[in-house]
Scaffold this motif. Structure first.
Motif, PDB file in Angstrom:
ATOM      1  N   MET A 116      75.556  40.627  42.401  1.00  0.00           N
ATOM      2  CA  MET A 116      76.404  41.378  41.927  1.00  0.00           C
ATOM      3  C   MET A 116      77.070  40.555  40.786  1.00  0.00           C
ATOM      4  O   MET A 116      77.088  41.047  39.426  1.00  0.00           O
ATOM      5  CB  MET A 116      77.542  41.953  42.783  1.00  0.00           C
ATOM      6  N   ARG A 117      77.609  39.503  41.036  1.00  0.00           N
ATOM      7  CA  ARG A 117      78.554  38.380  39.992  1.00  0.00           C
ATOM      8  C   ARG A 117      77.477  38.102  38.717  1.00  0.00           C
ATOM      9  O   ARG A 117      77.763  38.024  37.714  1.00  0.00           O
ATOM     10  CB  ARG A 117      79.104  37.462  40.744  1.00  0.00           C
ATOM     11  N   CYS A 118      76.142  38.053  39.017  1.00  0.00           N
ATOM     12  CA  CYS A 118      75.159  37.861  37.700  1.00  0.00           C
ATOM     13  C   CYS A 118      74.942  39.005  37.142  1.00  0.00           C
ATOM     14  O   CYS A 118      74.899  38.678  36.038  1.00  0.00           O
ATOM     15  CB  CYS A 118      73.716  37.188  38.703  1.00  0.00           C
ATOM     16  N   LEU A 119      75.040  40.187  37.601  1.00  0.00           N
ATOM     17  CA  LEU A 119      74.695  41.336  36.924  1.00  0.00           C
ATOM     18  C   LEU A 119      76.079  41.758  36.088  1.00  0.00           C
ATOM     19  O   LEU A 119      75.712  42.118  34.876  1.00  0.00           O
ATOM     20  CB  LEU A 119      74.625  42.575  37.836  1.00  0.00           C
ATOM     21  N   THR A 120      77.319  41.262  36.346  1.00  0.00           N
ATOM     22  CA  THR A 120      78.643  41.313  35.533  1.00  0.00           C
ATOM     23  C   THR A 120      78.688  40.381  34.492  1.00  0.00           C
ATOM     24  O   THR A 120      79.553  40.469  33.574  1.00  0.00           O
ATOM     25  CB  THR A 120      79.714  41.230  36.516  1.00  0.00           C
ATOM     26  N   GLY A 121      77.572  39.345  34.569  1.00  0.00           N
ATOM     27  CA  GLY A 121      78.028  38.095  33.738  1.00  0.00           C
ATOM     28  C   GLY A 121      79.007  37.164  34.092  1.00  0.00           C
ATOM     29  O   GLY A 121      79.256  36.335  33.289  1.00  0.00           O
ATOM     30  N   HIS A 175      71.362  44.639  27.553  1.00  0.00           N
ATOM     31  CA  HIS A 175      71.959  43.259  27.176  1.00  0.00           C
ATOM     32  C   HIS A 175      71.577  42.283  27.967  1.00  0.00           C
ATOM     33  O   HIS A 175      71.392  42.448  29.271  1.00  0.00           O
ATOM     34  CB  HIS A 175      73.318  43.292  27.179  1.00  0.00           C
ATOM     35  N   ASP A 176      71.446  41.104  27.582  1.00  0.00           N
ATOM     36  CA  ASP A 176      71.010  39.920  28.111  1.00  0.00           C
ATOM     37  C   ASP A 176      72.277  39.335  28.861  1.00  0.00           C
ATOM     38  O   ASP A 176      73.274  38.966  28.026  1.00  0.00           O
ATOM     39  CB  ASP A 176      70.318  38.963  27.393  1.00  0.00           C
ATOM     40  N   ALA A 177      72.222  39.060  30.265  1.00  0.00           N
ATOM     41  CA  ALA A 177      73.566  38.653  30.841  1.00  0.00           C
ATOM     42  C   ALA A 177      73.973  37.349  30.591  1.00  0.00           C
ATOM     43  O   ALA A 177      75.143  36.807  30.555  1.00  0.00           O
ATOM     44  CB  ALA A 177      73.491  38.763  32.209  1.00  0.00           C
ATOM     45  N   LEU A 178      72.778  36.349  30.210  1.00  0.00           N
ATOM     46  CA  LEU A 178      72.908  35.170  29.804  1.00  0.00           C
ATOM     47  C   LEU A 178      73.519  34.902  28.486  1.00  0.00           C
ATOM     48  O   LEU A 178      74.604  34.139  28.061  1.00  0.00           O
ATOM     49  CB  LEU A 178      71.847  34.225  29.830  1.00  0.00           C
ATOM     50  N   ARG A 179      73.130  35.822  27.382  1.00  0.00           N
ATOM     51  CA  ARG A 179      73.612  35.713  26.041  1.00  0.00           C
ATOM     52  C   ARG A 179      74.774  36.650  25.700  1.00  0.00           C
ATOM     53  O   ARG A 179      75.515  36.376  24.812  1.00  0.00           O
ATOM     54  CB  ARG A 179      72.528  35.843  25.210  1.00  0.00           C
TER      55      ARG A 179
END
Length: 590
Positions: free
Chosen positions: A55-60, A74-78
């Motif tokens: 979940m926290r990865c999906l939120t960025g 959108h790319d969560a990393l960028r």
């Protein structure tokens, strides 16, 4: 590019954390998943499966170590901010400001999200209507019940209109009525706002409401599909067994769950036991295991398939059978055999003009498992605290282990073990240090402390050198239980001990409780998992401080009007709503 039919696309997602031994461990291990737009998607799995990390990865909020995450294109990393501008996320603890009122919390979240004044009036008004919180806008959040905090947390999360809603175990610690209300709100939002929702949950009946379900364990996706597709994996393996007259269902359940070579899972249901056979175990062998119990096939459920998947995953061991002797009290409470261990008569507790507990009476017998149930704010925890001698009663008689709590509180406390909702552990101490501290607090000598610490660590499969703060929630529960039992008390109080615990951990917990009761320990437990009431010899249901009913699970179901045709969730809701309707009629007539 993200497919127009996908809200989330995750490919090869790996996330590492430093383990308690200093070595990295994979909280997520090469996870692949796709979430369809406009759907309600569930993430299920045991403690430590990786649900919250995902979940926290999906939120960025967390960066992947490997792989890619795309959310709403959108790319969560960028582009984490671009994602956060279009989603709403409610973590497990709601994120409320308890000193602020309901209205002030809503206004603060609207300010944080930059919601314009003309938009926020309509949006907040709608959220207050949906959650039925308009009457409580001036009440501080800290004064709300658990169910009301849940609703306020959801309203704050949705104070703006998102494209994707993420809910991390939103129904932890709330009663069936509040859970029902939450899902009604979600159904309304999905129908009218075309909202995509991802929810992690420990309740399989909630996962059954979803369009798609992802089963996680050890940071990997074990299975995915619709609830019907996953449920079919348990086809032909599910049965109902009826214990002989006079035999509690939990005794038969314990016998079955202690035979992992033949049985995947077993739980009490409606006085019977639902169980799942190992695929490789011949059906013909079940008769010898079931003895005098009558049994027959039944339709499979999602929870059956969930337990099957976890048991088949080699990283999910079957809990070892509990040794009752290691948990048995070293002495009795001093009561005669026929005297109740707990005696409550006309118990009242007031806080100023507010009556939290109103004229409550009941007895609890030695070796009995007694369940105290009720909606959030019903007075259960207040009753518990009085029974444990932590809170004085305003009036009434209260005896524990033969001691009147007005005159013999210290003697009564020595006979009690207590596991609180929040697990009163010292996070910076190791498992062993926590247990040694509690042993000292209960007055155990050096040699007895060493013996008991070794016994409970072995019993609950605890690693002595791990810091308490590094333990998954299920293992914190085990440590809290071990601390409560360190002095071998004849009476054990458990205040919502399985809140937030997955079905796998709950099975192991109740297996231990069954063994404790057989060893002569009297157990009083509160829970919001109504199926757990089936483990109890008797249950009591409170609401608004009043005792509505005391009886066996079957007597409660009969009183609710459904007999064997309703489950305990339905019976609980019926009992509470019947009492509230009767009270409303009485007030109207007056």
């Amino acid at each position: 590019m993200t497919s127009p039919s996908a809200t989330v696309i995750v490919e090869g997602l790996t996330r590492l954390f430093d383990g308690p031994d200093g070595k990295p461990f994979r909280a997520l291990d090469a996870v692949d998943l796709t979430v369809r737009a406009g759907t309600l998607t569930a993430l299920v799995g045991p403690d430590g499966a990786g649900k919250t990390t995902l979940m926290r990865c999906l939120t960025g909020l967390l960066r992947p170590d490997e792989g890619s995450v795309r959310v709403l294109g959108h790319d969560a990393l960028r582009e984490p901010q671009a994602i956060q501008d279009r989603i709403s996320y409610m973590p497990q603890r709601f994120g409320l400001y308890e000193d602020l009122t309901v209205q002030e919390n809503l206004d603060l979240y609207a300010d944080l999200h930059g919601v314009p004044q003309d938009v926020r009036r309509d949006r907040i008004g709608r959220m207050l209507d949906l959650t039925d919180m308009a009457r409580f806008t001036a009440r501080p959040a800290g004064k709300l019940s658990g169910g009301m905090k849940q609703k306020l947390g959801l309203a704050c999360t949705l104070v703006r209109s998102p494209d994707l809603l993420l809910l991390d175990e939103p129904s932890v610690g709330v009663d069936p009525i509040s859970r029902r209300d939450l899902w009604a709100i979600l159904a309304d939002l999905i129908a009218h706002d075309n909202l995509s929702v991802i929810v992690s949950t420990a309740y399989m009946d909630e996962a059954e409401r979803c369009d798609d379900v992802f089963v996680l364990n050890g940071g990997r996706v074990l299975a995915q599909g619709t609830p019907a597709e996953l449920t079919r994996q348990a086809q032909g393996l599910t049965y109902t067994a009826t214990p002989p007259p006079g035999t509690p269902a939990r005794f038969l359940q314990a016998r079955l769950i202690d035979a992992p070579e033949r049985i995947i899972d077993a739980v009490p249901r409606g006085g019977d036991v639902w169980f799942v056979r190992q695929p490789e175990a011949p059906e013909a062998e079940l008769g010898a295991l079931l003895g005098d119990a009558a049994w027959h096939p039944r339709s499979e459920a999602l929870e059956d398939a969930f337990m099957l998947l976890l048991r088949q995953d080699q990283r999910t061991p079957h809990p070892a059978p509990v040794e009752a002797e290691a948990l048995a009290p070293t002495g009795n409470s001093g009561q005669t055999d026929d005297a109740p261990e707990i005696r409550v008569r006309d118990l009242v507790r007031r806080f100023g003009d507010f009556t939290a507990v109103a004229s409550t009476s009941f007895d609890v017998r030695r070796g009995e498992i007694f369940g105290l149930l009720g909606p959030n704010g019903a007075g259960k925890t207040t009753t518990f605290r009085m029974l444990c001698g932590l809170l004085p009663a305003t009036s009434g008689t209260l005896e524990v282990a033969g001691h009147n709590l007005r005159t013999g509180r210290a003697r009564a406390r020595s006979a009690i073990g207590y596991v609180a909702q929040k697990f009163a552990l010292y996070e910076n101490l190791t498992v062993r240090e926590n247990l040694e501290f509690f042993a000292g607090a209960y007055g155990l000598g050096f040699l007895e402390t060493r013996r008991r610490v070794r016994a409970v660590m072995a019993q609950f499969e605890l690693e002595p050198g791990l810091l308490a703060r590094t333990l998954p929630l299920g293992y914190k529960q085990r440590l809290a239980m071990a601390a409560g039992l360190i002095h071998s008390p004849p009476i054990l109080f458990l205040d919502e001990p399985t809140s937030g615990i997955d079905p796998l951990a709950r099975r192991a917990f109740w297996r231990s409780i069954t063994s404790l009761a057989r060893a002569g320990v009297t157990v009083i437990v509160t829970t919001h998992f109504m199926e757990e009431a089936e483990y109890c010899d008797r249950i009591a249901i409170q609401d608004a401080g009043r005792m509505l009913i005391v009886g066996t699970p079957r007597e409660v179901r009969d009183a609710a009007g459904g007999g064997g045709d309703i489950d305990m969730n339905q019976a609980f809701i019926a009992i509470v709503e019947q009492a509230r309707a009767a009270e409303a009629q009485g007030q109207a007539a007056a």
